[in-house]
Design an enzyme around this catalytic site. Structure first.
Site, mmCIF file in Angstrom:
data_model
loop_
_atom_site.group_PDB
_atom_site.id
_atom_site.type_symbol
_atom_site.label_atom_id
_atom_site.label_comp_id
_atom_site.label_asym_id
_atom_site.label_seq_id
_atom_site.Cartn_x
_atom_site.Cartn_y
_atom_site.Cartn_z
ATOM 1 N N GLU A 21 0.814 -1.220 0.000
ATOM 2 C CA GLU A 21 0.000 0.000 0.000
ATOM 3 C C GLU A 21 0.846 1.268 0.000
ATOM 4 O OE1 GLU A 21 -3.354 1.945 2.955
ATOM 5 O OE2 GLU A 21 -3.228 -0.227 2.773
ATOM 6 N N ASP A 22 1.983 1.244 0.698
ATOM 7 C CA ASP A 22 2.750 2.471 0.923
ATOM 8 C C ASP A 22 4.082 2.545 0.202
ATOM 9 O OD1 ASP A 22 0.692 3.196 2.573
ATOM 10 O OD2 ASP A 22 1.721 2.688 4.441
#
Length: 631
Positions: A91-92
């Site tokens: 996600e990051d």
């Protein structure tokens, strides 16, 4: 905020936390699997190396903490612990699920994929709801993904102080809405309780501190009384060769806050600020089952202290839907207060904290199935209004088991009514519910149910949902079905085409006739109304055939007269029947008593003649009542 720590201090923080984490890894996981955990940690540390949390410490401390909670507090094994370390990588950072699949295998990659939020910005309803729906749709009842998500939320809640107020409110609301109910359904009492407390603490810190101080003061003031209550129990159990841990614990800040909010009581008025736990060490050589050993302790306890009538709850034979088992009973303490005591074995206690997640997942699967259905409904309708309230009431409250006349069990949230029960059986049963018999007693469909009630729902084909029903249901399923039925009716109650005679007060279900005015309005009378008879003779051509519909939310004014032998309390009995049992509004009461004979006139509002007939029938059976008639 990021300059709060020097580079050396940040490095030291990571070293300390990673060292403590791997000490627990060596303690709890097989030695041959530790290199895989180390490899997952190394990738996470490299991926997050340039990221800093709002508190100013390196971001990698968050995955470390989540993995530690998953390992130590939730008892998860190697793959989910690795997924916890990697849960924010896709996600990051620039890493993909495929990268993780190549390095750590299909299972770890699958778990991380489930935990990765939708990031394309295209949400059908809202970001939060779509993320929850994605997670539940992806799970296929794999409890490990839910547990990692809980571990993630737990650490975020524990470190929420560094976030802006608006972020705190968003995260605490999500916790109330989804994560605390999830922990409750998984049977994770300690996790659920901490999430609740943290949510209240961040949302209303002054209120939290106020209640916490009151609890501390209460426990301090009553310490000697509590010990005096516990000591005879300990001595008696020892005399009978029963090994058990007997102790008192205060209820959580959140639990007491919620109790005060729901009941309107002050802290001083609360009856159970603390509870007594008796945790039995199971004696395999006794030849007794765990249930019978708990019942033996219950018997010894009630030999010492008087039991409160009807206070015994047997959660062993009928566990909560999350698997919780125990015996609850209230007894009178030596200082004249009812004290709640919970009796269970060490195994039952362990299951209430963790074991039921691993050993019994059927209740969890049912919960996920229900929650997924709710999310699907909202996504399809695209309407979020009222969603939070419906979900919290349906999935947060403790469960209670209600029985059909044939003995089949229905699980409903605490606070549910007969209508909730009816809709749980079938939408058609709910839509046409007219009355009920609860434990054999005739009751309104708005009657609130208690655990163990046996309920029979009476239906009539011409009975349809009304707007007021929405104020008497507690489950999402019932609320949605009522709204659907009301929308299908297409009736605008503000455009009612009739004028009603104020002398005879006609109701839906009465024998009626109409007279059409020149302006198109129709004047409705009962057929035996003197005015209707006169109009029929004078202007018979204006007579039209009419039928008053039972409109959702529409009530009609009517009056009854009760003739009775006067006695103390008769007025309260009549009010109780109309207001509490039948849930009808009373406009006025006029009573005259002469020579011990009472004449009571009551003006009230009813949806139809059927409710009026039921009121009259019940009142006719009241002691002292001789006659009831309409006016």
């Amino acid at each position: 905020m990021e300059n709060k720590y020097t580079e050396e201090e940040r490095k030291q923080i990571v070293e300390e936390q990673s060292k403590e984490f791997f000490e627990r890894v060596h303690e709890l996981l097989p030695a041959n699997e530790i290199p895989r955990v180390k490899a997952a940690y190394d990738l996470a540390a490299e991926a997050h190396s340039k990221q800093i949390r709002k508190s100013g410490i390196p971001y990698i401390t968050h995955p470390i903490a989540v993995a530690r909670i998953a390992l130590v507090e939730l008892g998860l094994k190697t793959n989910p612990v690795m997924a916890a370390l990697l849960h924010d990588v896709v996600e990051d950072t620039d890493y993909t699920v495929e990268d993780l699949r190549e390095r750590f295998g299909e299972d770890v990659a699958y778990l991380v994929g489930v935990l990765t939020k939708n990031s394309d910005g295209n949400y059908k309803v809202s970001k939060q709801i779509d993320n929850f729906k994605h997670m539940l749709d992806s799970i296929n009842y794999d409890i490990r993904a839910l547990l990692i998500k809980l571990a993630d939320r737990m650490h975020n809640m524990r470190t929420l102080g560094s976030m802006r107020t608006d972020k705190q409110m968003k995260i605490t609301s999500e916790t109330d809405y989804f994560y605390a109910p999830l922990a409750n359904r998984l049977g994770l009492y300690e996790i659920k309780s901490e999430l609740e407390n943290l949510s209240l603490r961040w949302r209303s810190p002054q209120e939290y501190d106020r209640i916490e101080k009151k609890i501390d003061r209460y426990m301090s003031m009553h310490r000697e009384d509590i010990e005096a209550f516990l000591e005879p129990i300990r001595e008696t159990l020892t005399e009978h060769g029963i090994e058990a841990h007997v102790y008192a614990r205060p209820r959580s800040v959140y639990a007491l806050w919620r109790k005060m909010k729901n009941t309107g009581q002050t802290f001083k008025e609360l009856e159970h600020v603390h509870q007594i736990n008796i945790i039995i060490k199971f004696d395999e050589e006794s030849g007794m089952t765990e249930k019978n050993q708990c019942l033996r302790v219950y018997s010894l306890l009630t030999d010492l202290y008087n039991e409160r009538p009807y206070s015994l709850i047997n959660y062993i034979d009928q566990p909560k839907e999350n698997g919780y088992q125990s015996i609850h009973v209230q007894v009178m303490s030596q200082v004249g207060q009812w004290t709640e005591v919970h009796i269970c074995t060490e195994t039952m206690q362990r299951n209430s904290q963790l074991g039921c997640v691993i050993d019994r997942t059927e209740g969890v699967e049912n919960w996920i199935r229900k929650f997924r259905g709710v999310l699907r409904d909202v996504a399809q309708s695209g309407v979020e209004g009222g969603f939070m309230e419906s979900v919290v009431s349906s999935f947060y409250n403790d469960d209670m088991i209600i029985f059909t006349p044939k003995g089949h069990s229905i699980v409903l949230p605490k606070g549910s009514t007969v209508l909730d029960f009816a809709y749980e059986i079938h939408t058609n049963v709910g839509n046409h519910a007219k009355f009920a018999r609860v434990n054999g007693r005739l009751c309104s469909i708005f009657t609130q149910l208690k655990r163990g009630d046996r309920v029979e729902v009476g239906t009539e084909e011409n009975q349809l949902p009304e707007y007021r029903w929405l104020g008497h249901v507690n489950t999402y399923k019932a609320r949605r079905a009522i709204n659907v039925a009301l929308n299908k009716s297409g009736i605008n109650i503000d455009e009612f085409p009739y004028d009603l005679c104020t002398e005879c007060n006609p109701l839906p279900g009465d024998e009626i006739m109409g007279f059409k005015h020149k302006d198109g309005k129709i004047l409705v009378h009962k057929r035996n109304c003197p005015d209707a008879i006169a109009l029929s003779a004078a202007d018979g051509d204006s007579i039209v055939d009419v039928q008053l519909p039972i409109l959702p939310g529409r009530t009609y004014s009517t009056r009854i007269e009760v003739n009775a032998v006067d006695r103390s309390g008769i007025m309260m009995d009549l009010i109780d029947i109309i207001y509490n049992q039948m849930h009808l509004s009373i406009d006025s009461i006029h009573a005259v008593t002469e020579d011990y004979i009472g004449i009571i006139q009551i003006k009230m509002r009813v949806p139809s003649a059927f409710e009026l007939s039921e009121v009259i029938r019940i009142i006719e059976n009241v002691k002292g009542v001789e006659e009831v008639r309409t006016l």
